[in-house]
Design an enzyme around this catalytic site. Sequence first.
Site, PDB file in Angstrom:
ATOM      1  N   LYS A 105      59.113  43.536  49.680  1.00  0.00           N
ATOM      2  CA  LYS A 105      58.441  43.610  51.413  1.00  0.00           C
ATOM      3  C   LYS A 105      59.367  44.140  52.386  1.00  0.00           C
ATOM      4  O   LYS A 105      58.794  44.957  52.303  1.00  0.00           O
ATOM      5  CB  LYS A 105      58.761  41.832  51.882  1.00  0.00           C
ATOM      6  CG  LYS A 105      58.424  41.612  52.837  1.00  0.00           C
ATOM      7  CD  LYS A 105      57.734  40.067  53.167  1.00  0.00           C
ATOM      8  CE  LYS A 105      57.897  39.872  54.737  1.00  0.00           C
ATOM      9  NZ  LYS A 105      57.193  38.613  54.933  1.00  0.00           N
ATOM     10  N   GLU A 155      68.551  43.151  43.407  1.00  0.00           N
ATOM     11  CA  GLU A 155      67.664  42.704  42.639  1.00  0.00           C
ATOM     12  C   GLU A 155      66.419  43.654  42.335  1.00  0.00           C
ATOM     13  O   GLU A 155      66.810  44.890  41.223  1.00  0.00           O
ATOM     14  CB  GLU A 155      67.197  41.570  41.969  1.00  0.00           C
ATOM     15  CG  GLU A 155      67.704  40.296  41.447  1.00  0.00           C
ATOM     16  CD  GLU A 155      68.638  40.049  43.536  1.00  0.00           C
ATOM     17  OE1 GLU A 155      67.810  40.158  44.099  1.00  0.00           O
ATOM     18  OE2 GLU A 155      68.800  38.801  43.019  1.00  0.00           O
ATOM     19  N   GLY A 179      56.577  36.276  51.593  1.00  0.00           N
ATOM     20  CA  GLY A 179      56.957  37.155  50.122  1.00  0.00           C
ATOM     21  C   GLY A 179      55.798  36.266  49.064  1.00  0.00           C
ATOM     22  O   GLY A 179      55.045  35.932  48.251  1.00  0.00           O
ATOM     23  N   ARG A 180      55.986  34.701  49.667  1.00  0.00           N
ATOM     24  CA  ARG A 180      55.936  33.929  48.318  1.00  0.00           C
ATOM     25  C   ARG A 180      54.216  33.627  48.496  1.00  0.00           C
ATOM     26  O   ARG A 180      53.829  32.710  47.939  1.00  0.00           O
ATOM     27  CB  ARG A 180      56.073  32.144  48.388  1.00  0.00           C
ATOM     28  CG  ARG A 180      56.463  31.804  49.615  1.00  0.00           C
ATOM     29  CD  ARG A 180      57.894  30.873  49.951  1.00  0.00           C
ATOM     30  NE  ARG A 180      57.947  30.013  50.961  1.00  0.00           N
ATOM     31  CZ  ARG A 180      58.902  30.696  52.386  1.00  0.00           C
ATOM     32  NH1 ARG A 180      59.250  31.700  51.599  1.00  0.00           N
ATOM     33  NH2 ARG A 180      59.273  29.659  53.411  1.00  0.00           N
ATOM     34  N   GLU A 190      60.528  27.091  47.674  1.00  0.00           N
ATOM     35  CA  GLU A 190      61.035  28.061  49.059  1.00  0.00           C
ATOM     36  C   GLU A 190      60.792  27.131  51.004  1.00  0.00           C
ATOM     37  O   GLU A 190      61.007  27.922  51.477  1.00  0.00           O
ATOM     38  CB  GLU A 190      60.921  29.071  48.751  1.00  0.00           C
ATOM     39  CG  GLU A 190      61.781  30.075  48.956  1.00  0.00           C
ATOM     40  CD  GLU A 190      61.834  31.721  48.723  1.00  0.00           C
ATOM     41  OE1 GLU A 190      60.466  32.307  49.101  1.00  0.00           O
ATOM     42  OE2 GLU A 190      62.608  32.272  48.011  1.00  0.00           O
ATOM     43  N   HIS A 193      54.762  16.960  23.421  1.00  0.00           N
ATOM     44  CA  HIS A 193      55.717  17.107  22.198  1.00  0.00           C
ATOM     45  C   HIS A 193      57.088  17.485  22.806  1.00  0.00           C
ATOM     46  O   HIS A 193      57.889  17.553  22.382  1.00  0.00           O
ATOM     47  CB  HIS A 193      55.751  18.502  21.288  1.00  0.00           C
ATOM     48  CG  HIS A 193      54.008  17.402  20.901  1.00  0.00           C
ATOM     49  ND1 HIS A 193      53.885  16.904  19.307  1.00  0.00           N
ATOM     50  CD2 HIS A 193      52.957  18.300  21.151  1.00  0.00           C
ATOM     51  CE1 HIS A 193      52.228  16.463  20.042  1.00  0.00           C
ATOM     52  NE2 HIS A 193      51.676  17.051  19.999  1.00  0.00           N
ATOM     53  N   LYS A 197      73.261  34.994  49.159  1.00  0.00           N
ATOM     54  CA  LYS A 197      73.250  36.766  48.995  1.00  0.00           C
ATOM     55  C   LYS A 197      74.794  37.234  49.190  1.00  0.00           C
ATOM     56  O   LYS A 197      75.030  38.158  48.918  1.00  0.00           O
ATOM     57  CB  LYS A 197      72.150  37.444  49.135  1.00  0.00           C
ATOM     58  CG  LYS A 197      70.379  36.753  49.140  1.00  0.00           C
ATOM     59  CD  LYS A 197      70.057  37.584  49.746  1.00  0.00           C
ATOM     60  CE  LYS A 197      68.239  37.205  49.398  1.00  0.00           C
ATOM     61  NZ  LYS A 197      67.032  37.240  50.389  1.00  0.00           N
TER      62      LYS A 197
END
Length: 625
Positions: free
Chosen positions: A288, A294, A349-350, A435, A467, A588
């Site tokens: 965005k 990253e 973003g999410r 978030e 399990h 950050k």
Amino acid sequence: MVVIRREPAVVAGEGDAAMATKRSTGTTRKPTAKKAPAAKAAAKPAVKKKAVLAKAKPAAKTKNVAAAAKGGTAAKPARDVGPPRPNELREWQALERHKTKVEKLHLRKLFADDPQRGKKLVLETGDLYFDFSKNRITDETLKLLRALAERCKVRDGIRAMFAGEKINITENRAVLHVALRAPRDAKIVVDGENVVPAVHAVLDKMDAFAKRVRSGEWKGHTGKRIRNVVNVGIGGSDLGPAMAYDALRQFSQRDLQFRFVSNVDGTDFVEAVHDFDPEETLFIISSKTFTTLETLTNAHSARDWALAKLGDEKAVAKHFVAVSTNAKEVAKFGIDTANMFEFWDWVGGRYSYDSAIGLSLMIAIGGDGFRDMLAGFHQMDEHFRTAPIEKNLPMTLGLLGLWYNDFFGAETVAILPYSQYLDRLSAYIEQLDMESDGKSTDRQGRPITGYQTGPIVWGTPGTNGQHAYYQLIHQGTKLIPADFIGFARPNNDLGRHHDMLMANFFAQTEALAFGKTSDEVAAEGVPAAQVPHRTFRGNHPTNTILVKRELTPHVLGQLIALYEHKVFTQGWIWNINSFDQWGVELGKVLANRIIPQLESKEEPKLDHDSSTNTLIQRYRKIRRG
Ligand code: F6P
């Protein structure tokens, strides 16, 4: 335009907390000294609140975080003014009192008392059948929870969101992921402009591009067709397309390979491309902001990797496209903005994988599949917007979650899909929920005390979890509300597999609700010493979402919108801004300070705490020798 919620809720001179006490004790208590300013301010005209909200402008972000990082003091954020906090509302306090009764009830009794319970406490919309009968609730609980939602004006929030009002108050932005799936003829106005035509223009551009890649018409620099598509992005620019690609891979074009690179750990990139030929590989750089460390680091490595074989800078145009709101940075990276797919600052973003961020998914499942998914989202949007609270699935899911989160002290929610295709669903909902609602400051900038906000979300597909960690859900000391998501029809009808899977699905919620008493265990002839260990107390709440068919793009859209709106419902009641994420900034900023300290040839002057200094020195010594 800034939306201010609940202004008229409190009558001047009598705060809600005081009113609640009056009702429960028959006397009027004065608000405590601590609560007095809030109660007083709530009675004041809206002008004051506007001033407070206006303070919280995004520009302050970097400065404040940097100041805090240096040990300085950030601008004073909080003033104890604003509407009553949710836990001061009489509706909240009624739930607190009600909880003391409900906590003594067992699901065994609730079901025994009402043989129709499993038929009554259900909702249906679209392809989803939602059974919430195995919750620790009575009719009264539902009445009180709904009264709380009404009192907090969740409906006003929904209306404001769909109308494009700037409900993301700290960033002064509209919150319009619902516009991403609005039909072509819809009208949603932001800052005087109908955004729907632009949404469809981008969808059409994506579709045209996806067609060219899928058909082989889009060629790489050396004339070979594209066989591999790598999405490079992180957070909302990764989790959505990665989750949805996994979910819908059955609908994908199988002669194309899709990979998702997010982690700045070089391993992620190296492993993603280890068997790919650059001549046949297309990178979609999804960000965005187009400034994320990253993603930019991975994007540069991708360019180096591609150009090492392709040689010519011109190859970038054929092997790199971008999805972003930031054309300037895209151009700076060297991607032709003609190959940029746009979205807008009113898409969080999410909440973005149904925007151009879903380009990789659209290439995988095609434009028609993608639009089918959008129609599923839209169907749930319309249900959320229009269904009365008693029939409203996202609101009910939100209220049930809030019931355990705020009144039973449950800290987590497990998302347990009984579909291997939904392997990444809980990872996706982790970001969506945590978030969004992982906040401890309310919309007026006041620190949140006395109630809980967003839960910890986790889970993996059944039956694997059975399990592994289900032991703790059944017999541990913690209360873990869980959403079970299963499908009436298999995507892959292989022998007895689906019935076995679904037998486990039904068995687990039954076992969790009803357990097994010590008498029942003893009656089976279990040795006395083992009886306590083999007893299941039950009474563990679950929701069952039984999808009336197999997993399809349309169903996935409905499911994701369901969780988006659940998060909205809760965030609105908690009086938080579910649409910012300042909490990710400090790390950050600090990482950016540390990078040169790790990379410098000379020994850097370190001014962190003694732990961080020593760790950095150790790392440098090992890494640099
Ligand atoms: O750091 C958190 C975050 O801002 C998320 O909200 C977002 O989804 C992610 O980073 C990626 O951001 P971008 O799409 O701008 O690269």
